[in-house]
Write an enzyme that holds these catalytic residues in place. Structure first.
Site, PDB file in Angstrom:
ATOM      1  N   ASP A  32      -7.401  53.594   8.571  1.00  0.00           N
ATOM      2  CA  ASP A  32      -5.871  52.173   9.840  1.00  0.00           C
ATOM      3  C   ASP A  32      -5.735  50.958   8.932  1.00  0.00           C
ATOM      4  OD1 ASP A  32      -5.540  50.741  11.714  1.00  0.00           O
ATOM      5  OD2 ASP A  32      -7.454  49.620  12.264  1.00  0.00           O
ATOM      6  N   SER A 115     -13.369  58.086  14.728  1.00  0.00           N
ATOM      7  CA  SER A 115     -14.957  56.968  14.411  1.00  0.00           C
ATOM      8  C   SER A 115     -16.055  57.528  13.940  1.00  0.00           C
ATOM      9  CB  SER A 115     -15.560  57.564  16.286  1.00  0.00           C
ATOM     10  OG  SER A 115     -14.744  56.502  16.992  1.00  0.00           O
ATOM     11  N   THR A 116     -16.299  58.529  12.474  1.00  0.00           N
ATOM     12  CA  THR A 116     -16.881  58.645  12.264  1.00  0.00           C
ATOM     13  C   THR A 116     -17.160  58.013  10.331  1.00  0.00           C
ATOM     14  OG1 THR A 116     -15.044  60.050  10.217  1.00  0.00           O
ATOM     15  CG2 THR A 116     -17.074  61.071  12.633  1.00  0.00           C
TER      16      THR A 116
END
Length: 166
Positions: A32, A115-116
């Site tokens: 992000d 999500s990891t």
């Protein structure tokens, strides 16, 4: 077609990259933060107009200073042991991102390993969900070219292995 690359998703030169965002869409760490830094301040300005995003959903912005024309922002689940609907929420991230790409008429899309990182989803489980969800989508809409960008060797080996074994 599905491709796996070990590398930096911000270097993707296709239509869209997917940002594993937080719910504010205002930048953060990991992929992000890297996407926001590379895209420049106009991305943050556009994200401020979107009103955030719920887990499993997806929203699209321009790519600005990225080589990809668009960024599809999706919020993955925080892993809480697997009993809080995390698998379905993660699959929804991929499905909703793909549907948004199709709606925009895009032909190529690159995904990170959603999500990891700090959200703690076990990498092997997340990879299996990602590959299965994308394959199901491609069985209905085979015209999309899909890339998985793996930042680390472990994810690269997991995704490559899953693609070769099936």
């Amino acid at each position: 077609m599905i491709h796996v690359v070990k590398g930096d998703i911000t270097q993707f030169t296709g239509d869209a990259i997917v940002n594993a965002a937080n719910s504010s869409l205002l930048g953060g760490g990991g992929v992000d933060g890297a996407i926001h830094r590379k895209a420049g301040p106009k991305l943050l300005a556009e994200c401020r107009t979107l009103g955030g995003c719920r887990t499993g959903e997806a929203k699209i912005t321009r790519g600005y200073d990225l080589t990809a024309r668009f960024v599809i922002h999706t919020v993955g689940p925080i892993f809480r042991g697997g009993t809080s609907g995390e698998a379905e929420k993660l699959a929804s991230c991929y499905r909703n991102s793909l549907l948004l790409a199709q709606k925009q008429g895009l032909r190529s899309i690159a995904f990170p390993n959603i999500s990891t990182g700090v959200y703690g989803y076990p990498k092997a489980q997340a990879a299996a969900i990602a590959i299965q969800t994308v394959r199901e989508y491609l069985s209905q809409s085979p015209e999309l070219d899909i890339w998985f960008y793996c930042f680390d060797e472990e994810n690269y080996q997991l995704y490559s292995g899953l693609l070769m074994s099936q």
